[in-house]
Design a protein around this motif. Structure first.
Motif: not given
Length: 316
Positions: A24-35
């Motif tokens: 139930g825990l997730y990380a939204f990431t985008a190639e060095g943009d803010p997570n």
């Protein structure tokens, strides 16, 4: 040296990843943009970091809706920077939480930071017309506080100054997972323009002492497994100390900012030159290291005008 900040020329869209770092825990990431972090409780959802605009917040919400239909009840902001907080309204959270120090920094320098970051990051602020204004918390804390999403307990803590004076981390004990904001980065430069070099390594060691199984960092890939966690803690500490130790001797002898930049590049380029946003962060990091070496404990407020003046001095 380029006549504009490196980030001003970075207009390419980044690939989004949505990684499970615990149940139930997730990380939204985008190639060095803010997570952004996502914590799913029994009845509702907590978001960690809002993104820079409602437009970017909707990308997070789209990912959330792919895994749960529970309402978003809480938003935690680890610090005050515009790229982290100005998308807050889109989530419709009843509770917006910051440390007391972070709130005071919104009051002291939030407007100036918004104007500065807007100039630095045109891609991240696409759709800025939707931003309703500065983001203010509904709840604040000093030291620590706990939030319960049903039976799931989330601890929000200050472990020390690092990226800013008001940094907070979010810990989910049932999965031994932490969301660190920009205290920890992974294959991304640390932005130290509002940082505290002297305190940052000790704050990292307090995180290490907790022996967490996963971290959602401020930028870069999710860190799953203690080996990856330790590697990120090591590289973040190396980045911070290498920057400061290369700049401080130049400041002590009252050398120029341009000389300090050259000294920093000599040490840091070979190790970190391929990190995300390295070129963008470098001038701000050098300027802050120079100030701290001369005894300036509280970082000076960045404005669009100060950004331009610093850049001119570096062109020199």
């Amino acid at each position: 040296m380029s006549k504009v900040f490196a980030s001003q020329g970075d207009m390419s869209e980044k690939k989004i990843s949505f990684t499970e770092v615990g149940r139930g825990l997730y990380a939204f990431t985008a190639e060095g943009d803010p997570n952004t972090g996502v914590i799913i409780g029994d009845d509702s959802v907590m978001i960690v970091e809002a993104q820079a605009t409602p437009r970017l917040a909707r990308k997070v919400i789209e990912c959330v809706r792919g895994v749960t239909d529970k309402p978003i009840s809480h938003l935690v902001l680890t610090h005050y920077h515009a790229v982290r907080v100005l998308g807050a309204a889109e989530y419709g959270a009843e509770q917006i939480i910051m440390s007391d120090t972070a709130r005071s920094m919104v009051a002291e320098r939030g407007k100036e930071d918004w104007e500065s970051e807007f100039t630095r990051f045109p891609r991240l602020f696409q759709g800025h017309e939707e931003i309703p204004g500065l983001t203010w918390p509904t709840s604040t804390f000093t030291g620590s506080m706990s939030v319960y999403l049903g039976k799931r307990r989330i601890d929000i803590m200050q472990l020390g100054r690092a990226h800013t004076a008001g940094d907070a981390v979010i810990y989910v004990g049932d999965q031994n997972v932490m969301f660190t904001g920009d205290i920890v980065e992974y294959h991304s430069a640390c932005y130290c323009g509002d940082g505290h070099y002297g305190d940052w390594p000790a704050t990292l060691e307090r995180i290490r002492a907790r022996q967490v199984d996963a971290i959602a960092p401020g930028r870069g890939d999710a860190l799953v497994g203690r080996e990856m966690v330790d590697a990120a803690l090591d590289s973040t500490a190396d980045f911070v100390t290498s920057t400061y130790r290369s700049v401080a001797p130049v400041a002590y002898r009252q050398g120029s900012l341009k000389e300090a930049m050259a000294a920093c590049r000599q040490i840091c380029d070979p190790k970190f030159g391929d990190y995300a946003i390295y070129e963008h962060c470098l001038p701000f990091n050098v300027a802050r290291a120079y100030d701290e070496a001369l005894g300036m404990d509280t970082p000076r407020i960045w404005t669009a005008e100060r950004d331009a003046a610093m850049w001119e001095a570096l062109q020199g």
